[in-house]
Design a protein around this motif. Structure first.
Motif, short mmCIF file in Angstrom:
data_model
loop_
_atom_site.label_atom_id
_atom_site.label_comp_id
_atom_site.label_asym_id
_atom_site.label_seq_id
_atom_site.Cartn_x
_atom_site.Cartn_y
_atom_site.Cartn_z
N UNK A 1 0.84 -1.16 0.00
CA UNK A 1 0.00 0.00 0.00
C UNK A 1 0.89 1.24 0.00
N UNK A 2 0.52 2.19 -0.79
CA UNK A 2 1.31 3.42 -0.85
C UNK A 2 0.92 4.37 0.29
N UNK A 3 1.82 5.30 0.56
CA UNK A 3 1.53 6.32 1.56
C UNK A 3 0.31 7.13 1.14
N UNK A 4 0.26 7.44 -0.14
CA UNK A 4 -0.86 8.24 -0.65
C UNK A 4 -2.19 7.52 -0.45
N UNK A 5 -2.23 6.22 -0.71
CA UNK A 5 -3.48 5.46 -0.57
C UNK A 5 -3.95 5.46 0.88
N UNK B 1 -2.41 14.12 4.94
CA UNK B 1 -1.42 14.33 3.90
C UNK B 1 -0.48 13.12 3.85
N UNK B 2 -0.05 12.68 2.67
CA UNK B 2 0.90 11.55 2.60
C UNK B 2 2.17 11.78 3.41
N UNK C 1 5.90 10.58 8.26
CA UNK C 1 6.35 10.92 9.61
C UNK C 1 6.00 9.81 10.60
N UNK C 2 4.81 9.24 10.46
CA UNK C 2 4.40 8.14 11.33
C UNK C 2 5.30 6.93 11.13
N UNK C 3 5.60 6.60 9.89
CA UNK C 3 6.44 5.44 9.59
C UNK C 3 7.83 5.57 10.20
N UNK C 4 8.38 6.77 10.16
CA UNK C 4 9.73 7.00 10.68
C UNK C 4 9.75 7.22 12.20
N UNK C 5 8.59 7.36 12.80
CA UNK C 5 8.53 7.61 14.23
C UNK C 5 8.78 9.06 14.59
N UNK C 6 8.67 9.96 13.61
CA UNK C 6 8.88 11.39 13.85
C UNK C 6 7.63 12.07 14.39
N UNK C 7 6.51 11.38 14.39
CA UNK C 7 5.23 11.97 14.75
C UNK C 7 4.37 10.89 15.40
N UNK C 8 3.66 11.25 16.45
CA UNK C 8 2.71 10.34 17.09
C UNK C 8 1.31 10.74 16.64
N UNK C 9 0.50 9.78 16.24
CA UNK C 9 -0.84 10.12 15.76
C UNK C 9 -1.74 10.61 16.89
N UNK C 10 -2.68 11.47 16.51
CA UNK C 10 -3.72 11.87 17.46
C UNK C 10 -4.60 10.65 17.70
N UNK C 11 -5.44 10.73 18.72
CA UNK C 11 -6.36 9.63 18.98
C UNK C 11 -7.27 9.41 17.77
N UNK C 12 -7.76 10.49 17.20
CA UNK C 12 -8.65 10.37 16.04
C UNK C 12 -7.94 9.67 14.87
N UNK C 13 -6.72 10.08 14.57
CA UNK C 13 -6.00 9.46 13.47
C UNK C 13 -5.67 8.01 13.79
N UNK C 14 -5.30 7.74 15.03
CA UNK C 14 -5.04 6.36 15.44
C UNK C 14 -6.26 5.47 15.26
#
Length: 54
Positions: free
Chosen positions: A1-5, A13-14, A19-32
């Motif tokens: 699966x692509x980042x864009x998909x 945004x892709x 950022x999530x894949x690299x661990x540079x960002x933690x998702x919000x509860x909603x995004x999680x």
């Protein structure tokens, strides 16, 4: 699966997925919740302190 998909599926945004894949960002509860729902996994998997295996 692509980042864009995945980004399109959860409404971000892709670059955010990168950022999530690299661990540079933690998702919000909603995004999680959206990511967990998309993949059909428990939300605890998204927010686990144990690294996700490759």
């Amino acid at each position: 699966m692509s980042r864009r998909a995945l980004a399109d599926a959860v409404g971000v945004n892709p670059q955010t997925i990168g950022y999530l894949e690299r661990g540079d960002y933690n998702p919000s509860l909603e995004l999680g919740l959206k990511i967990a729902g998309y993949f059909g996994v428990p939300v605890e998997l998204v927010f686990s302190l144990v690294p996700f295996p490759p």
